[in-house]
Design a protein around this motif. Structure first.
Motif, PDB file in Angstrom:
ATOM      1  N   LEU A   9       1.007  -1.320  -0.036  1.00  0.00           N
ATOM      2  CA  LEU A   9       0.008   0.076  -0.026  1.00  0.00           C
ATOM      3  C   LEU A   9       0.864   1.228  -0.078  1.00  0.00           C
ATOM      4  O   LEU A   9       0.536   2.318  -1.001  1.00  0.00           O
ATOM      5  N   GLN A  10       1.895   1.243   0.748  1.00  0.00           N
ATOM      6  CA  GLN A  10       2.912   2.387   0.752  1.00  0.00           C
ATOM      7  C   GLN A  10       3.656   2.690  -0.455  1.00  0.00           C
ATOM      8  O   GLN A  10       3.760   3.712  -0.988  1.00  0.00           O
ATOM      9  N   VAL A  11       3.896   1.373  -1.223  1.00  0.00           N
ATOM     10  CA  VAL A  11       4.517   1.558  -2.502  1.00  0.00           C
ATOM     11  C   VAL A  11       3.581   2.274  -3.422  1.00  0.00           C
ATOM     12  O   VAL A  11       3.881   2.911  -4.445  1.00  0.00           O
ATOM     13  N   LEU A  12       2.295   1.689  -3.340  1.00  0.00           N
ATOM     14  CA  LEU A  12       1.257   1.987  -4.283  1.00  0.00           C
ATOM     15  C   LEU A  12       0.865   3.798  -4.120  1.00  0.00           C
ATOM     16  O   LEU A  12       0.964   4.498  -5.145  1.00  0.00           O
ATOM     17  N   VAL A  13       0.890   4.148  -2.924  1.00  0.00           N
ATOM     18  CA  VAL A  13       0.842   5.670  -2.629  1.00  0.00           C
ATOM     19  C   VAL A  13       2.050   6.433  -3.230  1.00  0.00           C
ATOM     20  O   VAL A  13       1.728   7.289  -4.073  1.00  0.00           O
ATOM     21  N   LEU A  14       3.350   5.882  -3.078  1.00  0.00           N
ATOM     22  CA  LEU A  14       4.536   6.501  -3.546  1.00  0.00           C
ATOM     23  C   LEU A  14       4.277   6.654  -5.128  1.00  0.00           C
ATOM     24  O   LEU A  14       4.549   7.784  -5.611  1.00  0.00           O
ATOM     25  N   ARG A  15       3.934   5.496  -5.831  1.00  0.00           N
ATOM     26  CA  ARG A  15       4.039   5.442  -7.352  1.00  0.00           C
ATOM     27  C   ARG A  15       2.900   6.401  -7.756  1.00  0.00           C
ATOM     28  O   ARG A  15       3.027   7.196  -8.487  1.00  0.00           O
ATOM     29  N   LEU A  16       1.493   6.608  -7.132  1.00  0.00           N
ATOM     30  CA  LEU A  16       0.510   7.191  -7.577  1.00  0.00           C
ATOM     31  C   LEU A  16       0.880   8.749  -7.256  1.00  0.00           C
ATOM     32  O   LEU A  16       0.709   9.438  -8.209  1.00  0.00           O
ATOM     33  N   GLY A  17       1.361   8.861  -6.256  1.00  0.00           N
ATOM     34  CA  GLY A  17       2.144  10.334  -5.977  1.00  0.00           C
ATOM     35  C   GLY A  17       2.993  10.783  -6.969  1.00  0.00           C
ATOM     36  O   GLY A  17       2.773  11.957  -7.408  1.00  0.00           O
ATOM     37  N   LEU A  18       3.938   9.964  -7.332  1.00  0.00           N
ATOM     38  CA  LEU A  18       4.857  10.167  -8.497  1.00  0.00           C
ATOM     39  C   LEU A  18       4.097  10.463 -10.027  1.00  0.00           C
ATOM     40  O   LEU A  18       4.589  11.394 -10.535  1.00  0.00           O
ATOM     41  N   LEU A  19       3.191   9.834 -10.027  1.00  0.00           N
ATOM     42  CA  LEU A  19       2.363   9.769 -11.309  1.00  0.00           C
ATOM     43  C   LEU A  19       1.603  11.174 -11.020  1.00  0.00           C
ATOM     44  O   LEU A  19       1.508  11.869 -12.382  1.00  0.00           O
ATOM     45  N   PHE A  20       1.110  11.398 -10.093  1.00  0.00           N
ATOM     46  CA  PHE A  20       0.406  12.500  -9.957  1.00  0.00           C
ATOM     47  C   PHE A  20       1.181  13.775 -10.238  1.00  0.00           C
ATOM     48  O   PHE A  20       1.036  14.733 -11.012  1.00  0.00           O
ATOM     49  N   CYS A  21       2.400  13.788  -9.658  1.00  0.00           N
ATOM     50  CA  CYS A  21       3.188  15.105  -9.885  1.00  0.00           C
ATOM     51  C   CYS A  21       3.927  15.148 -11.374  1.00  0.00           C
ATOM     52  O   CYS A  21       3.888  16.366 -11.831  1.00  0.00           O
ATOM     53  N   ARG A  22       3.963  13.918 -11.775  1.00  0.00           N
ATOM     54  CA  ARG A  22       4.482  14.089 -13.476  1.00  0.00           C
ATOM     55  C   ARG A  22       3.476  14.714 -14.260  1.00  0.00           C
ATOM     56  O   ARG A  22       3.658  15.359 -14.932  1.00  0.00           O
ATOM     57  N   LYS A  23       2.239  14.053 -13.826  1.00  0.00           N
ATOM     58  CA  LYS A  23       1.007  14.523 -14.708  1.00  0.00           C
ATOM     59  C   LYS A  23       0.903  16.273 -14.450  1.00  0.00           C
ATOM     60  O   LYS A  23       0.676  16.905 -15.606  1.00  0.00           O
TER      61      LYS A  23
END
Length: 176
Positions: free
Chosen positions: A155-169
């Motif tokens: 779950l922590q990794v998923l939140v990290l990756r979603l955060g990175l994807l959001f920032c990139r977008k």
């Protein structure tokens, strides 16, 4: 001491291994292997062509211009020049984006103490170049590795990756 069920098992396996039953399976395996070999050779040839085009674009540009009708050559030359410039800019931007995704993913996964953090981050950085599905696929490897450890780490990794994807977008939208 003799195992009583062993001769029964051996007899059943011998019945399954007749030529009539193995021949269709062998044909299917050969078809699969041939398809895999053909696909591999096609991918290698495409990669070789891409490398050759990248190493010497001027000679290929001359070939395209030679094949173009004379009255369209100036416009075609201008078009090829503009395409080269645009693709160079795109490649530079994607490379910077991939390096940023790699670095931030590696830092985040290392901070979370996820095994294979460097490999996962490298895959994430490389899949940045795949436009639509790449970032989603890139999330699967670190997520799967983290899930092997614990669901909370996943779950922590998923939140990290979603955060990175959001920032990139968001950074992409701000550049437009």
């Amino acid at each position: 001491r003799q195992v009583t069920w062993m001769p029964d098992l051996e007899r059943q396996l011998m019945q399954l291994g007749t030529w009539d039953r193995l021949q269709p399976l062998g044909g299917q395996l050969l078809g699969f292997a041939g398809g895999a070999a053909s696909t591999t050779i096609q991918l290698l040839l495409m990669a070789l062509l891409a490398i050759l085009l990248a190493l010497d674009p001027r000679s290929h540009q001359k070939v395209v211009l030679a094949l173009t009708p004379g009255f369209w050559r100036p416009q075609m030359g201008q078009l090829l020049s503009e395409c080269r410039q645009a693709l160079g800019g795109w490649l530079a931007g994607m490379t910077l984006s991939g390096v940023a995704v790699f670095g931030l993913t590696w830092a985040g996964l290392a901070a979370l103490k996820v095994p294979l953090a460097l490999l996962s981050a490298l895959v994430c950085g490389l899949l940045t170049f795949v436009h639509t599905i790449g970032p989603t696929l890139a999330t699967l490897l670190p997520l799967a590795v983290a899930l092997l450890i614990s669901p909370s780490l996943a779950l922590q990794v998923l939140v990290l990756r979603l955060g990175l994807l959001f920032c990139r977008k968001r950074t992409k939208q701000q550049r437009r």
